[in-house]
Scaffold this active site. Structure first.
Site, mmCIF file in Angstrom:
data_model
loop_
_atom_site.group_PDB
_atom_site.id
_atom_site.type_symbol
_atom_site.label_atom_id
_atom_site.label_comp_id
_atom_site.label_asym_id
_atom_site.label_seq_id
_atom_site.Cartn_x
_atom_site.Cartn_y
_atom_site.Cartn_z
ATOM 1 N N GLU A 1 9.939 0.659 10.682
ATOM 2 C CA GLU A 1 10.995 1.663 10.431
ATOM 3 C C GLU A 1 10.323 3.026 10.450
ATOM 4 O O GLU A 1 9.720 3.435 9.464
ATOM 5 C CB GLU A 1 11.650 1.409 9.069
ATOM 6 C CG GLU A 1 12.357 0.078 8.943
ATOM 7 C CD GLU A 1 13.653 0.002 9.737
ATOM 8 O OE1 GLU A 1 14.129 1.044 10.227
ATOM 9 O OE2 GLU A 1 14.174 -1.116 9.879
ATOM 10 N N LYS B 1 0.891 -1.166 0.000
ATOM 11 C CA LYS B 1 0.000 0.000 0.000
ATOM 12 C C LYS B 1 0.930 1.217 0.000
ATOM 13 O O LYS B 1 1.464 1.617 1.028
ATOM 14 C CB LYS B 1 -0.871 -0.037 1.263
ATOM 15 C CG LYS B 1 -2.208 0.645 1.155
ATOM 16 C CD LYS B 1 -2.144 2.135 1.018
ATOM 17 C CE LYS B 1 -1.743 2.841 2.293
ATOM 18 N NZ LYS B 1 -1.299 4.232 2.021
ATOM 19 N N CYS C 1 14.421 9.983 6.680
ATOM 20 C CA CYS C 1 14.354 9.549 8.078
ATOM 21 C C CYS C 1 15.672 9.779 8.807
ATOM 22 O O CYS C 1 15.692 10.055 9.991
ATOM 23 C CB CYS C 1 13.952 8.088 8.154
ATOM 24 S SG CYS C 1 15.001 7.034 7.142
ATOM 25 N N GLU D 1 10.769 15.301 14.942
ATOM 26 C CA GLU D 1 11.321 15.293 13.580
ATOM 27 C C GLU D 1 10.730 16.476 12.799
ATOM 28 O O GLU D 1 9.514 16.654 12.772
ATOM 29 C CB GLU D 1 10.913 13.975 12.917
ATOM 30 C CG GLU D 1 11.399 13.808 11.506
ATOM 31 C CD GLU D 1 10.868 12.521 10.874
ATOM 32 O OE1 GLU D 1 9.641 12.359 10.770
ATOM 33 O OE2 GLU D 1 11.696 11.677 10.480
HETATM 34 P P1 NAD Z 1 2.891 8.351 7.488
HETATM 35 O O1 NAD Z 1 3.055 7.607 8.755
HETATM 36 O O2 NAD Z 1 1.995 9.513 7.452
HETATM 37 O O3 NAD Z 1 2.405 7.375 6.316
HETATM 38 C C1 NAD Z 1 3.121 6.210 5.995
HETATM 39 C C2 NAD Z 1 2.179 5.206 5.367
HETATM 40 O O4 NAD Z 1 1.258 4.746 6.352
HETATM 41 C C3 NAD Z 1 1.331 5.767 4.233
HETATM 42 O O5 NAD Z 1 1.247 4.803 3.212
HETATM 43 C C4 NAD Z 1 -0.027 5.975 4.899
HETATM 44 O O6 NAD Z 1 -1.125 5.933 3.997
HETATM 45 C C5 NAD Z 1 -0.069 4.801 5.841
HETATM 46 N N1 NAD Z 1 -1.006 4.910 6.964
HETATM 47 C C6 NAD Z 1 -1.446 6.037 7.580
HETATM 48 N N2 NAD Z 1 -2.268 5.702 8.608
HETATM 49 C C7 NAD Z 1 -2.332 4.353 8.649
HETATM 50 C C8 NAD Z 1 -2.988 3.404 9.486
HETATM 51 N N3 NAD Z 1 -3.742 3.791 10.519
HETATM 52 N N4 NAD Z 1 -2.806 2.088 9.244
HETATM 53 C C9 NAD Z 1 -2.017 1.674 8.228
HETATM 54 N N5 NAD Z 1 -1.373 2.524 7.381
HETATM 55 C C10 NAD Z 1 -1.518 3.845 7.605
HETATM 56 O O7 NAD Z 1 4.376 8.749 7.042
HETATM 57 P P2 NAD Z 1 4.807 9.603 5.778
HETATM 58 O O8 NAD Z 1 4.518 11.036 6.048
HETATM 59 O O9 NAD Z 1 4.278 8.964 4.563
HETATM 60 O O10 NAD Z 1 6.377 9.355 5.761
HETATM 61 C C11 NAD Z 1 7.296 10.145 6.433
HETATM 62 C C12 NAD Z 1 7.787 9.420 7.669
HETATM 63 O O11 NAD Z 1 8.413 8.191 7.286
HETATM 64 C C13 NAD Z 1 8.846 10.197 8.413
HETATM 65 O O12 NAD Z 1 8.555 10.188 9.785
HETATM 66 C C14 NAD Z 1 10.141 9.435 8.131
HETATM 67 O O13 NAD Z 1 11.121 9.555 9.126
HETATM 68 C C15 NAD Z 1 9.630 8.032 8.008
HETATM 69 N N6 NAD Z 1 10.565 7.181 7.261
HETATM 70 C C16 NAD Z 1 11.287 6.255 7.951
HETATM 71 C C17 NAD Z 1 12.230 5.480 7.284
HETATM 72 C C18 NAD Z 1 13.059 4.471 8.035
HETATM 73 O O14 NAD Z 1 13.710 3.646 7.402
HETATM 74 N N7 NAD Z 1 13.080 4.505 9.356
HETATM 75 C C19 NAD Z 1 12.414 5.635 5.915
HETATM 76 C C20 NAD Z 1 11.636 6.579 5.240
HETATM 77 C C21 NAD Z 1 10.709 7.357 5.925
#
Ligand code: NAD
Length: 485
Positions: free
Chosen positions: A251, A178, A285, A384
């Site tokens: 992650e 997804k 991240c 962050e």
């Molecule tokens: P987000 O948490 O808003 O969304 C991530 C994903 O989760 C999206 O596909 C979203 O649709 C989905 N989602 C949202 N609510 C959900 C739920 N209740 N159940 C299941 N899925 C759900 O994050 P974002 O804004 O897309 O990404 C940025 C974040 O990702 C930053 O905090 C960044 O640090 C982190 N990130 C971490 C890594 C790592 O390796 N640690 C790598 C890349 C990004």
């Protein structure tokens, strides 16, 4: 005249399939402001079909030899390489990052993930364990966990898919992805390419589009055995609660400190801190989210940072000399606005940038920013930020630097600049982050290297990177075999 936008199709059981839902989301380019296409908010029926396809495909896929699965991974990597410009172009359109400096290398790394997995899976040897009983042989082998639901973010769309998909399918799992609701287009294009140019069997990789509720439905689905999540820590916490007993790799967010010690090479530290803060407009991240500098070198360091920061060029991400493109989305840009405002109200000084750039095709171009005298009680220090900002915090000595660096609930990656091995050793052990970089940017990683959170933080668990993800995505099965007549 209104032009009807195309609606992306889900990818289920080896083919593009129209969603049964009529609810859609229009994807607008953060780079140009153009409406690109629509993505479905997939229905439960769509997701049930994707899970059924993955379940059906899993036993036969796992039964193939690792060499056969590796061959498909190599085919995927080659198909990505052949279509690299097309994929990178789409990513820059929907994500906003510079085409030449970032999107092209992202696609190269996406392909590399599949090559690494193809070779790692051939070497996933296990052990024979001595037995108390002379008639018995005890050994272990690695068994795929089964059907994975993977939820991924918008900062590196196909690369984040590859980080799970490559080790996941190489090890014999089947998967449903997804993608983020902000960036479904590059993955949709990738699936079209894989359908046309590879022998990926139906059901092994499935993709359904949608936002949070779609992700949540998949996480809770009875037909799903395990979860992969990359995204923010808030969503991670919801997912962890919903996943129950399903094993997961989580992650989540970082708030990575870069520490500049009294004996640091200041030129190197300044260049690395600025790179770590501005690469991908800071939306990484492991971005340099906070720079913690020892007071004795503060003034000299800040001067160099300002000089470095001014070399970065904000602009059209399709121009070859652009090094900072658009931020991906308005909520994230608003977070950046709020963090800068809060820091300034609490006494910080903006030295470079500090606001959105007027006169651009969208309102998502944020000036590369340097901000000094950032207080410990600020949003920037505590959470962050995820934007193009070098926030400088001053400390007296190493002890205070470690205390400030660790005073956060997030713990992904940190960086330390020092010429002393003894000092580096101390930081390496005492920083509460899963990864520590000595004398380079915190934005450093390689595709085969384990990458993940420190326990005791809210960044998650498990490791992304080559064979380490494959270990997480398989169960060690123990076989006790009695040979007595
Ligand atoms: P987000 O948490 O808003 O969304 C991530 C994903 O989760 C999206 O596909 C979203 O649709 C989905 N989602 C949202 N609510 C959900 C739920 N209740 N159940 C299941 N899925 C759900 O994050 P974002 O804004 O897309 O990404 C940025 C974040 O990702 C930053 O905090 C960044 O640090 C982190 N990130 C971490 C890594 C790592 O390796 N640690 C790598 C890349 C990004």
């Amino acid at each position: 005249m209104t032009v009807k936008l195309a609606t992306l199709k889900n990818f289920i059981d080896g083919k593009a399939v129209e969603s049964t839902s009529t609810e859609t989301r229009t994807i607008v380019s953060p780079a140009t402001g153009e409406e690109l296409f629509q993505a479905p908010e997939s229905s439960q029926e769509d997701m049930d079909k994707a899970v059924e396809a993955a379940r059906r495909a899993q036993p036969a896929w796992e039964a193939k030899s690792p060499w056969e699965r590796a061959k498909i991974c190599h085919e995927i990597a080659d198909a990505i390489d052949r279509n690299i410009e097309k994929l990178a172009h789409m990513q820059t359109m929907e994500q906003g990052k510079p085409y030449k400096e970032e999107s092209i290398p992202d696609m190269e790394e996406t392909a590399e993930n599949f090559r690494i997995a193809a070779e790692d899976v051939k070497r996933m040897e296990t052990s024979i364990i001595p037995s108390e009983d002379v008639n018995k042989r005890i050994f272990t082998f690695r068994k795929a966990k089964g059907v994975y639901a993977c939820i991924i973010p918008w900062n590196f769309p196909p690369l984040m898919l590859a980080e799970f998909a490559a080790p996941g399918i190489a090890a014999g799992n089947t998967m449903i992805f997804k993608p983020s609701e902000w960036t479904p287009g590059t993955i949709s294009l990738l699936m079209e390419i894989l359908e046309e140019e590879t022998n990926l069997p139906p059901g092994v990789l499935n993709v359904v589009y949608g936002s949070g509720p779609a992700g949540q439905y998949l996480v809770e689905h009875d037909g799903v055995d395990a979860i992969g999540f990359i995204g923010s820590h808030n969503t991670a916490e919801t997912i962890i609660r919903s996943a129950g007993f399903k094993p997961s790799i989580i992650e989540a967010s970082g708030n990575g400190p870069t520490i500049v010690c009294a004996d640091a090479d200041l030129d190197r530290a300044a260049e690395a801190a600025v790179f770590g803060a501005f690469f991908c407009a800071g939306q990484v991240c492991c971005a340099t989210a906070r720079v913690v500098v020892v007071e004795s070198v503060h003034d000299a360091f800040v001067e160099k940072v300002v000089e470095e920061a001014k070399k970065w060029k904000l602009g059209d991400p399709f121009d070859d000399d652009t090094t900072v493109g658009a931020m991906n989305n308005e909520p994230n840009a608003q977070k950046m606005d709020a963090h800068v405002k809060d820091a300034v109200e609490k006494g910080a000084r903006v030295l470079v940038g500090g606001e959105r750039q007027a006169g651009m095709p969208t309102n998502l171009y944020y000036q590369p920013t340097v901000i000094d005298q950032v207080g410990l009680d600020t949003l920037i220090n505590k959470h962050e930020t995820f934007g193009p900002i070098v926030p400088i915090i001053t400390v007296q000595d190493d002890e205070e630097a470690i205390q400030v660096a660790n005073d956060t609930y997030l713990g992904l990656q940190s960086a330390v600049f020092t010429k002393s091995s003894a000092r580096a050793y101390k930081y390496m052990n005492q920083l509460q982050t899963g990864n520590v970089v000595i004398n380079d940017t915190s934005d450093y990683w390689e595709a085969h290297v384990p990458f993940g959170a420190a326990a005791g933080t809210r960044t998650g668990w498990g490791r992304i990177g080559g064979r380490y993800t494959m270990l997480d995505m398989t169960d060690l099965r123990t076989v006790t075999w009695d040979f007595s007549e």
